[in-house]
Design a protein around this motif. Structure first.
Motif, mmCIF file in Angstrom:
data_model
loop_
_atom_site.group_PDB
_atom_site.id
_atom_site.type_symbol
_atom_site.label_atom_id
_atom_site.label_comp_id
_atom_site.label_asym_id
_atom_site.label_seq_id
_atom_site.Cartn_x
_atom_site.Cartn_y
_atom_site.Cartn_z
ATOM 1 N N GLN A 177 -21.418 -17.929 25.991
ATOM 2 C CA GLN A 177 -22.433 -16.968 26.620
ATOM 3 C C GLN A 177 -21.660 -16.670 28.113
ATOM 4 O O GLN A 177 -22.340 -16.016 28.832
ATOM 5 N N ARG A 233 -19.888 -23.315 27.114
ATOM 6 C CA ARG A 233 -20.063 -24.019 25.967
ATOM 7 C C ARG A 233 -20.704 -23.395 24.912
ATOM 8 O O ARG A 233 -20.520 -23.443 23.650
ATOM 9 N N ARG A 234 -21.732 -22.430 25.106
ATOM 10 C CA ARG A 234 -22.421 -21.738 24.188
ATOM 11 C C ARG A 234 -21.812 -20.317 23.839
ATOM 12 O O ARG A 234 -22.293 -19.491 23.069
#
Length: 105
Positions: A48, A45-46
């Motif tokens: 990353q 979600r980030r």
């Protein structure tokens, strides 16, 4: 090697590869599927974290979850099939600079 969409099905396939690898090669116990789903989803979600796989005969033979931080990517979780026709597949997920595109945190 391809980047896989982080679906429930893909995460379960990855978890299955990991659990079979651990069972075949170690006495360690794998954490719960929920632990990995929570971790993978939060990083994805980030932007990353990404799931990569190598396909053999239409199914994943190697899976790897890669986490990006700074200018680097780190292999966090993964596993190969314990029996595959060409067991060098796992080397395809290593040594790739910046496998995770996008901004670096």
């Amino acid at each position: 090697m391809t980047r896989a969409e982080l679906t429930d099905s893909a995460m379960r396939s990855m978890y299955d590869l990991m659990s079979r690898t651990i069972a075949a090669k170690s006495t360690a116990e794998i954490r719960s599927f929920e632990y990995y789903r929570t971790f993978w989803t939060a990083f994805a979600r980030r932007g990353q974290g990404h799931l990569y796989c190598v396909m053999e005969d239409g199914r994943p033979s190697v899976g790897a979850f890669v986490v990006a931080y700074g200018r680097r990517d780190t292999y966090k979780d993964g596993g190969p099939l314990t029996r595959c026709s060409w067991c060098g597949d796992s080397h395809l997920v290593y040594g790739r600079p910046s496998m995770t595109p996008g901004p670096r945190v």
